[in-house]
Design a protein around this motif. Structure first.
Motif, PDB file in Angstrom:
ATOM      1  N   GLN A 146       0.833  -1.205   0.000  1.00 17.53           N
ATOM      2  CA  GLN A 146       0.000   0.000   0.000  1.00 17.53           C
ATOM      3  C   GLN A 146       0.870   1.259   0.000  1.00 17.53           C
ATOM      4  N   MET A 147       1.903   1.254   0.835  1.00 20.14           N
ATOM      5  CA  MET A 147       2.822   2.389   0.906  1.00 20.14           C
ATOM      6  C   MET A 147       3.547   2.608  -0.416  1.00 20.14           C
ATOM      7  N   LEU A 148       3.984   1.497  -1.043  1.00 18.12           N
ATOM      8  CA  LEU A 148       4.671   1.608  -2.328  1.00 18.12           C
ATOM      9  C   LEU A 148       3.749   2.245  -3.369  1.00 18.12           C
ATOM     10  N   ILE A 149       2.495   1.810  -3.394  1.00 20.06           N
ATOM     11  CA  ILE A 149       1.538   2.360  -4.354  1.00 20.06           C
ATOM     12  C   ILE A 149       1.252   3.841  -4.057  1.00 20.06           C
ATOM     13  N   ASN A 150       1.123   4.201  -2.789  1.00 23.51           N
ATOM     14  CA  ASN A 150       0.921   5.611  -2.429  1.00 23.51           C
ATOM     15  C   ASN A 150       2.084   6.484  -2.883  1.00 23.51           C
ATOM     16  N   LYS A 151       3.305   5.984  -2.696  1.00 24.14           N
ATOM     17  CA  LYS A 151       4.495   6.748  -3.083  1.00 24.14           C
ATOM     18  C   LYS A 151       4.589   6.894  -4.606  1.00 24.14           C
ATOM     19  N   MET A 152       4.289   5.780  -5.331  1.00 26.71           N
ATOM     20  CA  MET A 152       4.252   5.855  -6.808  1.00 26.71           C
ATOM     21  C   MET A 152       3.245   6.900  -7.242  1.00 26.71           C
TER      22      MET A 152
END
Lengths: 81, 74, 81, 74, 74, 81
Positions: free
Chosen positions: C12-18
Motif C-alpha cells: 500500500q505504501m509503495l503504491i501511495n508513493k508511486m
C-alpha cells in the motif's frame, strides 16, 4: 523515565533532521564514496543546523512565555501549533 | 518471552521496511530530476546506485560529529 | 497474521508513493481527462519507481548486514534511522 | 456490533477527511505556483477543477498497472 | 489526579519539542537557500532571527481571520 | 463526542495547512514585523486556500459516491488512498 525517553527522542529527531537537510545540501551527486569536500560540508552543516535549532528553540520558548503572561488563551494556541 | 522476541523482531522488520520507503523517496527526489523516459539515464543510474550508501555514510558521519562535540564539552 | 499485514501495508505504501511521485512527474497540468501521453508516462514511471525501490531495498539490506557483521552497535543505529 | 459499525464508519470518515487535506495540499502545490492575487487565475482554476479527478484516475491507473504486472508473473 | 497532571505536562512538553523541530525545518528551508559556508550570511542570520516570531504572528493572524469570517456568518 | 472531536481536528488541520502554505507564499523574507502587504497577502491566501479546500472536498466526495455506485471495490480503494 518518561523525561529520559523524551530527551532521547528529541536528540534522535535532531539527528534525523540534520541527516535529511545536510545530505540534501552537501551530497548533491552521490558517488562511490563520501569525498573530503562533502565531509567538510557536512561538518559545517551539522554545526549550523544545531545553531539554528538552538536559536529557534530559544525564540519559541520566549514567545510561548510572553503569550502566556499576556493572554492564557493565546499561549494554548501557540502550544497547539 | 518468546512472544516478546517475536514482537521485537516484527517491529524491527516494519521499521526497516519504512526506512526503505523513505530512502527510495529521498533518492528518487535527489536522482530523478528530469522527465520520465523508458529507462534511467546513466547519471540517474549512478546516482541511485550510490545514494543509499552515501546517505548511510552521512548518517554515521553526523553521529560521529555529534559524539565528538559532546565529548569536547566534558 | 502480523506478517501478512506488514506485507499489505508495505505494498500500500509503495503504491501511495508511486502515486505521489508519478502524478507529480507525469500529470503536470491536470486537464479534463488523463491523456494517452500521460498514461504512457505513468506506465514508465511506475516501472522505474518499482525498479528504484527494489534496488534501494537490496542495497539497504546489504549494508545493514555488513554493519551487523562488523560492529553490532552500528547496525542498531542503521536500523534506527 | 452496532458500536463496531459506528466506530468503523467514524474511522472511514476520518480517513476521508484526511485524504481531502492531502489532496488540497497536493493540488495547491501543483496548481498555485505564482504569487497570491485576490482570486485564482484562469489556469489555476482549471488546474484545481481537474486536479482531484486526475489524481484519482492516476491512482486507479497505477493500481491496474501493478495488478497486470503481478498477473504476468503467475 | 497528580499523575494526570504530570502526564498532561509531559505531553505539552513533547508537543512543544516537536513544534521546535518543525519550526527549525520550516525556517531552515526558508532562510538557508544557498550553499553551506562556515557561518550563516548576514541575510540568513536576519531571516532566522525573525522566522519564528513571524511564523507565530502568521498563525495568530490566520486564527483571527478565520474567527472573523465565522462571526460574519452568524 | 467523537464527531465533535473529528470536526475540531479537521478545523485544526485546515488552519495548520493554511499556516504552512500561506507563510511560504506571503512571508518570503521574515523581517522584524509582519508588514501590511504581508498581512493583505495572508488574508487573500487564507480565503483562497479555504476556497480550494471546499472545492476539492466537494469533488472528492462526488467521486467517492460515483465509484461507490459503479463498483463497490473501487470505492473502497478510493477511500484507502
Amino acid at each position: 523515565q518518561i523525561q529520559v525517553e523524551l530527551a532521547t527522542a528529541n536528540a534522535q529527531m535532531l539527528i534525523n533532521k540534520m541527516n535529511e537537510h545536510c545530505f540534501e545540501k552537501c551530497v548533491t551527486k552521490p558517488s562511490t564514496s563520501l569525498g573530503s569536500s562533502e565531509q567538510a560540508c557536512l561538518s559545517r552543516c551539522t554545526a549550523l543546523y544545531a545553531q539554528a535549532f538552538d536559536h529557534i528553540s530559544q525564540k519559541y520558548y520566549q514567545r510561548v512565555m510572553k503569550e502566556a503572561s499576556s493572554t492564557p488563551e493565546a499561549s494554548l494556541e501557540a502550544q497547539r501549533l | 518471552r518468546e512472544l516478546q522476541e517475536f514482537i521485537d523482531q516484527e517491529q524491527a522488520k516494519a521499521k526497516m521496511a519504512a526506512t526503505v520507503h523513505e530512502l527510495t523517496d529521498t533518492c528518487w527526489k535527489k536522482c530523478v530530476t528530469g522527465s520520465i523516459s523508458s529507462k534511467f539515464s546513466r547519471n540517474e543510474v549512478s546516482c541511485l546506485e550510490n545514494c543509499v550508501d552515501r546517505f548511510l555514510d552521512t548518517s554515521f558521519y553526523i553521529l560521529n560529529e555529534v559524539k565528538q562535540q559532546r565529548n569536547q564539552l566534558h
